[in-house]
Design a protein around this motif. Structure first.
Motif, PDB file in Angstrom:
ATOM      1  N   VAL A  60      13.293   5.469   9.962  1.00 49.52           N
ATOM      2  CA  VAL A  60      12.992   6.890   9.778  1.00 49.52           C
ATOM      3  C   VAL A  60      13.576   7.358   8.454  1.00 49.52           C
ATOM      4  O   VAL A  60      12.933   8.088   7.698  1.00 49.52           O
ATOM      5  CB  VAL A  60      13.527   7.731  10.960  1.00 49.52           C
ATOM      6  CG1 VAL A  60      13.298   9.208  10.721  1.00 49.52           C
ATOM      7  CG2 VAL A  60      12.890   7.282  12.265  1.00 49.52           C
ATOM      8  N   VAL A  75      10.531   8.555   6.367  1.00 49.83           N
ATOM      9  CA  VAL A  75      10.401  10.005   6.556  1.00 49.83           C
ATOM     10  C   VAL A  75      11.663  10.693   6.029  1.00 49.83           C
ATOM     11  O   VAL A  75      12.431  11.268   6.795  1.00 49.83           O
ATOM     12  CB  VAL A  75      10.169  10.355   8.048  1.00 49.83           C
ATOM     13  CG1 VAL A  75       9.795  11.823   8.205  1.00 49.83           C
ATOM     14  CG2 VAL A  75       9.109   9.479   8.673  1.00 49.83           C
ATOM     15  N   ASP A 133      11.874  13.383   4.414  1.00 48.07           N
ATOM     16  CA  ASP A 133      11.739  14.828   4.626  1.00 48.07           C
ATOM     17  C   ASP A 133      10.980  15.055   5.929  1.00 48.07           C
ATOM     18  O   ASP A 133       9.760  14.906   5.966  1.00 48.07           O
ATOM     19  CB  ASP A 133      10.994  15.465   3.452  1.00 48.07           C
ATOM     20  CG  ASP A 133      10.789  16.965   3.635  1.00 48.07           C
ATOM     21  OD1 ASP A 133      11.373  17.549   4.582  1.00 48.07           O
ATOM     22  OD2 ASP A 133      10.032  17.549   2.839  1.00 48.07           O
ATOM     23  N   PRO A 134      11.666  15.414   7.021  1.00 42.97           N
ATOM     24  CA  PRO A 134      10.988  15.613   8.308  1.00 42.97           C
ATOM     25  C   PRO A 134       9.877  16.661   8.255  1.00 42.97           C
ATOM     26  O   PRO A 134       8.906  16.571   9.006  1.00 42.97           O
ATOM     27  CB  PRO A 134      12.107  16.057   9.248  1.00 42.97           C
ATOM     28  CG  PRO A 134      13.358  15.590   8.608  1.00 42.97           C
ATOM     29  CD  PRO A 134      13.103  15.608   7.128  1.00 42.97           C
ATOM     30  N   GLY A 144       6.412  15.090   7.403  1.00 43.54           N
ATOM     31  CA  GLY A 144       5.773  14.220   8.393  1.00 43.54           C
ATOM     32  C   GLY A 144       5.767  12.771   7.944  1.00 43.54           C
ATOM     33  O   GLY A 144       6.155  12.449   6.826  1.00 43.54           O
ATOM     34  N   PRO A 145       5.306  11.893   8.822  1.00 40.65           N
ATOM     35  CA  PRO A 145       5.315  10.466   8.496  1.00 40.65           C
ATOM     36  C   PRO A 145       4.208  10.106   7.502  1.00 40.65           C
ATOM     37  O   PRO A 145       3.165  10.758   7.465  1.00 40.65           O
ATOM     38  CB  PRO A 145       5.061   9.794   9.850  1.00 40.65           C
ATOM     39  CG  PRO A 145       4.313  10.814  10.638  1.00 40.65           C
ATOM     40  CD  PRO A 145       4.823  12.154  10.176  1.00 40.65           C
ATOM     41  N   PRO A 146       4.431   9.081   6.692  1.00 39.05           N
ATOM     42  CA  PRO A 146       3.410   8.651   5.734  1.00 39.05           C
ATOM     43  C   PRO A 146       2.293   7.892   6.448  1.00 39.05           C
ATOM     44  O   PRO A 146       2.465   7.420   7.578  1.00 39.05           O
ATOM     45  CB  PRO A 146       4.188   7.724   4.795  1.00 39.05           C
ATOM     46  CG  PRO A 146       5.261   7.159   5.657  1.00 39.05           C
ATOM     47  CD  PRO A 146       5.640   8.274   6.605  1.00 39.05           C
TER      48      PRO A 146
END
Length: 156
Positions: free
Chosen positions: A15, A19, A21-22, A25-27
């Motif tokens: 994570v 990620v 930067d929450p 979002g996920p890449p």
């Protein structure tokens, strides 16, 4: 009664890597599974998709987002961008390549002179091509990955 934690919570390394930067979002990634090894180029890696090491994809080092070695299975998970186009290579034994050229259909359509260059093939033959890094779930795996030689998803 409130419980007290004995240890501080920490973000998992994957994570942290994928990620940062929450809020973002996920890449858009896919996970490939195989045996990671060096390539002939200094800035590329091979991910062997079979235990026989006869089928692999070449991945540019700067496109590898994260890796995780699986201890029990002795394979590695490799995260790459979903839109990455990978070069795949399969090594096939000489007899498989030449047997194909000896078939009736080939014989009906090609003259013996056209087949002559293939008669002298020795050693393994290399078949190369490109494929997008898209993974389809299959089998018992619940994640998006390709399993080199067993279970999991398939590379398409």
């Amino acid at each position: 009664m409130a419980r007290t934690r004995q240890t501080e919570l920490e973000q998992d390394p994957i994570v942290e890597a994928l990620v940062p930067d929450p809020a973002a979002g996920p890449p858009q990634t896919v996970v490939l599974r195989g045996h990671l090894g060096r390539s002939t180029s200094a800035r590329e890696w091979r991910l062997y998709l079979t235990p026989a090491l006869d089928h692999y994809v070449v991945i540019p080092e700067d496109e590898i987002l994260h890796t995780c070695r699986l201890p029990d299975e002795q394979t590695t998970l490799v995260w790459v961008p979903r839109d990455l186009s990978l070069q795949q290579t399969r090594v096939v034994p000489k007899n498989v390549a030449t047997e194909f050229l000896q078939g009736a259909i080939v014989g009906d359509h090609l003259a013996a002179a056209e087949l002559a260059p293939y008669a002298s093939m020795t050693g393994p033959q290399v078949v190369r091509g490109s494929l997008p890094a898209t993974i389809t779930p299959a089998g018992p795996c619940h994640t998006w990955m390709t399993c080199g030689g067993g279970g999991g998803g398939t590379l398409r």
